[in-house]
Design a protein around this motif. Sequence first.
Motif, PDB file in Angstrom:
ATOM      1  N   UNK A  84       0.833  -1.210   0.000  1.00 16.82           N
ATOM      2  CA  UNK A  84       0.000   0.000   0.000  1.00 16.82           C
ATOM      3  C   UNK A  84       0.865   1.256   0.000  1.00 16.82           C
ATOM      4  N   UNK A  85       1.919   1.241   0.822  1.00 22.19           N
ATOM      5  CA  UNK A  85       2.781   2.426   0.926  1.00 22.19           C
ATOM      6  C   UNK A  85       3.503   2.704  -0.392  1.00 22.19           C
ATOM      7  N   UNK A  86       4.048   1.655  -1.014  1.00 18.58           N
ATOM      8  CA  UNK A  86       4.802   1.831  -2.262  1.00 18.58           C
ATOM      9  C   UNK A  86       3.867   2.282  -3.380  1.00 18.58           C
ATOM     10  N   UNK A  87       2.695   1.620  -3.512  1.00 17.04           N
ATOM     11  CA  UNK A  87       1.766   1.990  -4.582  1.00 17.04           C
ATOM     12  C   UNK A  87       1.194   3.387  -4.381  1.00 17.04           C
TER      13      UNK A  87
ATOM     14  N   UNK B  60      -8.036  -8.577  -4.236  1.00 17.47           N
ATOM     15  CA  UNK B  60      -8.741  -8.176  -5.459  1.00 17.47           C
ATOM     16  C   UNK B  60     -10.080  -7.518  -5.135  1.00 17.47           C
ATOM     17  N   UNK B  61     -10.728  -7.965  -4.072  1.00 16.68           N
ATOM     18  CA  UNK B  61     -12.008  -7.364  -3.688  1.00 16.68           C
ATOM     19  C   UNK B  61     -11.833  -5.904  -3.280  1.00 16.68           C
ATOM     20  N   UNK B  62     -10.645  -5.566  -2.769  1.00 17.96           N
ATOM     21  CA  UNK B  62     -10.370  -4.194  -2.356  1.00 17.96           C
ATOM     22  C   UNK B  62      -9.653  -3.392  -3.441  1.00 17.96           C
ATOM     23  N   UNK B  63      -9.585  -3.952  -4.643  1.00 12.50           N
ATOM     24  CA  UNK B  63      -9.059  -3.205  -5.762  1.00 12.50           C
ATOM     25  C   UNK B  63      -7.573  -3.312  -6.000  1.00 12.50           C
ATOM     26  N   UNK B  64      -6.876  -4.235  -5.316  1.00  8.91           N
ATOM     27  CA  UNK B  64      -5.441  -4.409  -5.508  1.00  8.91           C
ATOM     28  C   UNK B  64      -5.203  -5.639  -6.384  1.00  8.91           C
TER      29      UNK B  64
END
Length: 621
Positions: free
Chosen positions: A437-440, A460-464
């Motif tokens: 999350x931090x890097x993206x 994937x459900x949370x959009x990653x």
Amino acid sequence: METFLSQASIYLLAALIAVPIASRLGLGSVLGYLAAGILIGPVFGLVTASSDLQHFAEFGVVMMLFLIGLELEPRTLWDMRHKLLGLGGLQIVLTMAAVTAASMMLGLAWETAIAVGMILALSSTAIVLQTLTEKGLIQTAGGRSTFSVLLTQDIAVIPMLVLLPLLAGPTVLSFGPDGSISRDLEDAAHHSMSLVEGLPGWGVALVTLGVIGAIILGGVYLVGPLFRFIHSAHLREMYTALALLIVIGIAFLMILVGISPALGTFLAGVVLANSEFRHELESDIQPFKGLLLGLFFITVGAGISFETLFADPLTLTALALGLMFLKGIILFILGKAFGLKDRDEWLFTLGLAQAGEFGFVLISFSLTQGVLTPALSEILLLVIALSMLLTPLFFIFFELLTRSMDDTEETLPHDEIDDTAPVIIAGVGRFGQIVNRMVQSTGFKTVVMDHNMQTIQLMRRFGFKGFFGDPTRPELLHAAGLDTAKVLVVALDSPQSTNRLVAYARKTRGDDLHIIARARNRTHVYELYQAGADDIVREMFDSSIRAGRYVLENIGLTEYEAAEAQKTFFHHDRMTVRELAKVWNPNIAPEDNQAYIERAKELEKDLETALLSALHSTSAK
């Protein structure tokens, strides 16, 4: 007096020998106490049934329920109401109904069958929680659901203690023509100070409600002033004396009105759960509770009839296995209904399938109330003990089942990795998720891989975006862009897999790739240094030194001084690990490695000097 002391000495000596051995074998303290009782009772015949010791032992149960009450803050119970009433409540009700029906099919009267259903519906809090904690499973979905059910069962013991006497024959109380209540002669001998003797029914109800109300009001308004009063004496033993007085006094009041003392002490514990003195009470009562409860389990073990066991071992073993199978079916269905899947569902099912130590408590209480016959109570004691002895085998079976699930999962076709990025993250659990999350969020692209399909689906459900596959497999690494990546983050749960992946990546890319790896502990750090990791992050290390900084800020240092001390400690510890890695030997335990020990002592002295120097320089500024 001599007999009492000799018996007590044998009990304590047996506990000191058997319990540590059982704990080392992973069987838990409860089985250790039971084994101690079996050895000194049926096996060697060193002790006989002692009513004095049994009274002391039963008081351990009263203390345990008081401590359970202290842990149950009303607000916490309300927040957990869905799990407690839904999952836990259904487990107790369905298991009671199934065991009661089975008991009636075996020829027991309905009153006795209901009592048996209550007794066998409970599971072993001591064994299950200890095992879950030792194996690191308490925070899993299956572990949390298991804890909720165990908590519900602990609470359910209280109404069970109230209901069990109602299932007994009409030999305890009798009603006079005027509606007054009286006891038979034998009972009167035990309750000569009863507050309800000879009172009409409404009088008994009023006195009982009055005593319960007094306990609640006393817990709210009197305990605080009492603690503050004895604080002026500055004597540690006075706190212990007050804690014991609270428990013993409430138990005595309950006996005077003919109610189980466990009910009163549990109620008092709940009332005091929000008290500022809750932790003080816990620390004072805990040693007495542990010792007396252990003594209770020893008396249970000493009272087990091996004649009954050896008379028909196959039947008793079949009853124990049948009970576990019946409970297992109910647990499996409930787990599926409440959304547990795969290993979590099996952990929930296999972990709670046994009967528990509270069953011993209820059997002892039912026997004194005339609900159970001595012969039936012996059979139930053996069934519970056998099911508890089988529990470690069930957890071993769970581990084998988990491995087979992992193997099955690995055989699933992995995703076709059609993307590359300068940052590869192998493993996306709690650690890897935060890194990703931090890097993206900073604008850099990552490729995420994990061998847990559920984790990838959740991402994937949370959009990653993430790929399912074993990150240690070379073809998947190269497909993810290992040949061109700048940074590899290894955040796998398995230390062995982490070491293997780091070594392969270093061998493949040499010094062109920067490898950041998560380490389980300091020993794992040394292994990762040898494997070729550049930056190694120990679990809990950063959060621990942050907590240490907060401590320094609140004992006299300024925020700046505490921050400088934290920075100095951080850099010195990293240097220390690199230095100790040079003398670490994987074939010798650190405590047996003399060169390691000597170097560690030298570096610890250097740390003290560095910290004092840093504080001196910051204060000079």
